[in-house]
Scaffold this active site. Structure first.
Site, PDB file in Angstrom:
ATOM      1  N   ARG A  42       9.232  83.437   7.637  1.00 16.22           N
ATOM      2  CA  ARG A  42       8.975  84.476   6.643  1.00 16.22           C
ATOM      3  C   ARG A  42       7.474  84.773   6.662  1.00 16.22           C
ATOM      4  O   ARG A  42       6.668  83.969   6.154  1.00 16.22           O
ATOM      5  CB  ARG A  42       9.421  84.023   5.258  1.00 16.22           C
ATOM      6  CG  ARG A  42      10.919  83.753   5.145  1.00 16.22           C
ATOM      7  CD  ARG A  42      11.725  85.033   5.322  1.00 16.22           C
ATOM      8  NE  ARG A  42      13.163  84.807   5.243  1.00 16.22           N
ATOM      9  CZ  ARG A  42      13.951  84.624   6.305  1.00 16.22           C
ATOM     10  NH1 ARG A  42      13.426  84.627   7.529  1.00 16.22           N
ATOM     11  NH2 ARG A  42      15.237  84.443   6.169  1.00 16.22           N
ATOM     12  N   ASP A  53      21.998  80.423   6.519  1.00 12.58           N
ATOM     13  CA  ASP A  53      22.109  79.147   5.813  1.00 12.58           C
ATOM     14  C   ASP A  53      23.531  78.609   5.877  1.00 12.58           C
ATOM     15  O   ASP A  53      23.751  77.407   6.068  1.00 12.58           O
ATOM     16  CB  ASP A  53      21.710  79.302   4.345  1.00 12.58           C
ATOM     17  CG  ASP A  53      20.331  79.907   4.161  1.00 12.58           C
ATOM     18  OD1 ASP A  53      19.477  79.732   5.063  1.00 12.58           O
ATOM     19  OD2 ASP A  53      20.104  80.562   3.129  1.00 12.58           O
ATOM     20  N   LYS A 103      20.934  81.924  16.812  1.00 11.75           N
ATOM     21  CA  LYS A 103      21.850  82.796  16.072  1.00 11.75           C
ATOM     22  C   LYS A 103      21.553  84.256  16.406  1.00 11.75           C
ATOM     23  O   LYS A 103      20.399  84.674  16.391  1.00 11.75           O
ATOM     24  CB  LYS A 103      21.722  82.525  14.574  1.00 11.75           C
ATOM     25  CG  LYS A 103      22.268  81.163  14.168  1.00 11.75           C
ATOM     26  CD  LYS A 103      21.932  80.799  12.738  1.00 11.75           C
ATOM     27  CE  LYS A 103      20.501  80.330  12.604  1.00 11.75           C
ATOM     28  NZ  LYS A 103      20.175  79.836  11.245  1.00 11.75           N
TER      29      LYS A 103
END
Length: 303
Positions: free
Chosen positions: A158, A251, A218
């Site tokens: 982030r 998550d 991912k």
């Protein structure tokens, strides 16, 4: 953290969430009786007490959660566009979690974790600390690794939490070097390195070069690529026709993966269950979906 969802200054709902908390909660649901411990810091206020009770009701062990007098939990608000993509607004400058390493209980907590099988954390876990606390935290992780504890990490990069991308690369590189399992998002890795559309294999090779044994990249709607010991593959996800909210997609994938890992499944199977849970989560609003929707996955995993 306290989660506010809905349009500003209209009927906003209050929930709780946070990247590692979301994973711990889903992991607890997927593996009944596991009782994962959650290491963080809260205040002694009413909101903190409500969150502690809710986590305990979900089967999470909060014995290693520190409560700091005078501190408060962080807070964030989520805005969604028509495709379910998110914009976040954070208030966590003085959150209790940032002071975890400074507490007298920190060394005791880290000593307790030496008897655990696996510790999971993210780049956010590291980013919120001061540089001094980052050093202390990494030293503690180094001791855990030396005692045989497996370490799993998601960079969860982030930009607003770091002074710049180079600083993030330096610290997360140190974290990767201690990790056995990396569950990263291709988009995050590219953003941190100033790249665009890097092949998952290149990302995996970079992480393997740092010593990570199991790497999962991912890929959103394309599923996930896995790599270990010179072998690799891609686990594709089923198409979701109506995405409501992508909050906690990564998550929940991590929770599905680690739940399967705890059962001794292969990386391909672990990715399959990560995809399965994430595809359910993004069809609901908020980070935490109704419990019965998770039970559906739990029942399938046990077949």
């Amino acid at each position: 953290m306290i989660e506010l969802s809905g349009k500003p200054f209209s009927g906003q709902e209050q929930r709780f969430g946070g990247d590692t908390l979301n994973t711990a909660l889903y992991l607890s649901r997927l593996v009944p009786g596991l009782a994962p411990s959650y290491v963080t810091a809260l205040g002694e206020d009413t909101y903190s007490q409500h969150m502690l009770k809710a986590w305990q009701d979900e089967g999470i062990d909060t014995a290693l959660t520190v409560q700091i007098p005078g501190k408060l939990p962080g807070m964030y608000a989520i805005e969604l566009d028509e495709q379910g993509e998110r914009t976040f607004h954070y208030w966590r400058g003085e959150s209790a979690a940032k002071a975890l390493c400074q507490q007298a209980q920190f060394s005791t907590i880290m000593a307790t974790l030496q008897s655990y099988d696996l510790v999971y954390l993210t780049g956010i876990s590291l980013a919120i600390f001061s540089d001094e606390d980052k050093h202390a935290f990494l030293l503690a992780l180094e001791s855990l690794k030396a005692s045989g504890v497996k370490i799993a990490v998601d960079s969860n990069y982030r930009p607003r939490l770091w002074p710049n991308a180079a600083d993030a690369c330096e610290w997360l590189g140190k974290l990767y070097q201690l990790s056995d399992i990396a569950l990263v998002t291709a988009e995050d890795e590219d953003a941190m390195l100033g790249m665009q559309d890097s092949p998952a294999s290149i990302i995996a090779t970079r992480l393997h070069s740092m010593g990570v044994k199991q790497v999962v990249v991912k890929l959103g709607s394309e599923g996930a690529m896995w790599s270990e010991k010179g072998q690799s593959g891609q686990a594709r996800t089923n198409k979701v026709d109506h995405v409501v909210d992508t909050t906690a997609a990564g998550d929940s994938f991590n929770a599905g993966y680690l739940a399967a890992w705890s059962m001794g499944m292969t990386m391909a199977e672990c990715c399959h269950w990560g995809n399965k849970l994430a595809s359910r989560v993004i069809q609901h609003q908020g980070a935490i979906i109704p419990r019965d929707q998770t039970h559906y996955i739990t029942e399938l995993m046990s077949i």
